[in-house]
Design an enzyme around this catalytic site. Structure first.
Site, PDB file in Angstrom:
ATOM      1  CE  LYS A 178       6.172  33.330  -1.607  1.00 57.46           C
ATOM      2  NZ  LYS A 178       5.384  33.852  -0.488  1.00 57.46           N
ATOM      3  CB  CYS A 192       3.879  36.846  -4.086  1.00 54.81           C
ATOM      4  SG  CYS A 192       3.303  36.281  -2.474  1.00 54.81           S
TER       5      CYS A 192
END
Length: 427
Positions: free
Chosen positions: A214, A268
């Site tokens: 990720k 993010c």
């Protein structure tokens, strides 16, 4: 226990932009889901079938799940077959991850465990966090064993989200998903749970690799955005049309330069690469530099705007957009929000007219400033001396550039001004 446990009850801890959609799709898939959040207003909204933020399609699913008594919310952690932790993982000074929310969730789970439960960390985290969460839980409950196959074992895994705000309800179901357990059994249990709603491919690995995957996805995007942002600064210095430059370069069959902007925001891309840098500071030089480039872009936009504002005694600046991306209400890590706050700080006289169509009130750090006003688009454009486009929301893209002939336009997204720089008013 493994083969006979269908994981019918699920507790999702953290009802934010990821936790609530996850709870909703699991409930829609037939699971009995309890959402946990410390914010009582969030809990009340969910229990009334409402959502506390804007996300296309979410409220319909939440309302339906609540009506069918498949989804409820509360402020305390209940017993469940499976737990999904979707809490914030911000960074501290020095860009090290702050895992206090994960640790708090882990302790609340530990008190409810009886053995055989699956505990999934969805929060984006540095490598090793899932193992750390397991250690916190097992330190609280020394009577439980993490050894696979034992009737009192507890299973731990990491399943990072990879969805785009504004398309979460689509991508949560359709996108491929990485699942990494601390054991093979944990990976398989997690795969089976997510298969209840996910049509994408479920890719099994270990927990550390899942965590790093990720971070890698977002660091890759951050590096490419940094190239575009740095190119925009170079082009401005050399008096080159950056938008035309990128368009021309992208005609090469193996070149695909992204579009520059006022910086990088969100929960993010603006955060995750720092977790890699903190974990491996000596070998993450490119990733670290990209972060610095993107973090410096808001200051460049601010300086250019203030330079233009000096032409006016009391400039009125229409700042269009403070969300971190187009057509959402999410202000987290927003470079536009930072630019507006700093602009208000440095304007000795004048007013910043903030236009953000997706919110009803300004965030607290802007709301108390006397020189900042939340304004409707038409009114802001009419009053402004300078129009600063920061986010390419659909209503802004619909504005006819000809209507701005009497304004100085600074378009950081290339929506109206293909030159990507201040456009003086035309006679």
């Amino acid at each position: 226990m493994m083969a006979n446990n269908p994981l019918e009850t699920v507790c999702v801890i953290g009802l934010g932009y990821i936790g609530l959609p996850t709870a909703a799709v699991l409930a829609q898939a037939g699971k009995r889901v309890t959402g946990v959040d410390l914010n009582e207003s969030v809990v009340e909204s969910v229990n009334n079938g409402r959502v506390p933020f804007v996300e296309e399609g979410l409220e319909t699913v939440v309302a339906g799940a609540v009506a069918r008594e498949r989804l409820s919310a509360q402020t305390t952690t209940p017993s469940a077959d499976a737990y999904i932790v979707a809490v914030p993982t911000p960074f501290k000074d020095g860009h090290a991850a702050d895992l206090s929310f994960v640790e708090s969730a882990a302790r609340s789970i530990a008190r409810q465990l009886g053995g055989g439960e699956l505990i999934i960390l969805e929060s984006t985290s540095p490598p090793g966090t899932t193992e750390h969460m397991a250690e916190v839980i097992l330190a609280e409950r020394t009577d439980l064993s993490a050894a696979p196959g034992l009737p009192t074992s507890v299973y731990f895994s990491h399943a990072p989200e990879r969805v785009l705000p504004g398309r979460i309800m689509i991508e949560m179901v359709d996108n491929d998903r990485i699942v990494g357990g601390t054991t093979t059994e944990a990976s398989e249990l997690t795969r089976d749970l997510y298969a209840s709603f996910c049509r994408g491919e479920l890719l099994l690995t270990d927990a550390r690799t899942a965590e790093m995957a990720k971070l890698t996805e977002n660091a890759f995007r951050d590096v490419n955005i940094a190239f575009a942002n740095e190119l925009s600064l170079i082009a401005d210095q050399l008096d080159i049309n950056v938008w035309e430059l990128i368009d021309l370069a992208n005609h090469h069959p193996r070149v695909n330069i992204l579009q520059p902007g006022p910086g990088v925001g969100g929960h993010c891309i603006a955060v995750d690469p720092w977790f890699i840098v903190a974990a491996a500071p000596e070998t993450s030089r490119l990733i670290s530099t990209a972060r610095q480039v993107n973090d410096s872009k808001p200051e460049a936009v601010l300086r250019k705007t203030l330079e233009i504002a000096e032409r006016f005694k009391a400039p009125r600046i229409a700042a269009l957009g403070i969300a971190f991306k187009a057509n959402i209400d999410d202000l987290r890590q927003s470079p536009s929000r930072t630019i507006v706050g700093n602009l208000a700080d440095e304007l000795s006289e004048g007013t910043v007219l903030v236009v953000e169509p997706n919110i009803e009130e300004l965030p607290s750090e802007l709301a108390h400033r006397s020189n900042v006003q939340l304004t409707e688009l038409d009114e802001a454009l009419e009053q402004a001396d300078i129009v600063l486009l920061l986010v390419d929301h659909s209503p802004f893209k619909a504005v006819d550039p000809e209507s701005l002939r009497s304004k100085i336009v600074l378009d950081t997204k290339g929506v109206w001004d293909s030159r990507g720089r201040a456009t003086p008013p035309r006679d």
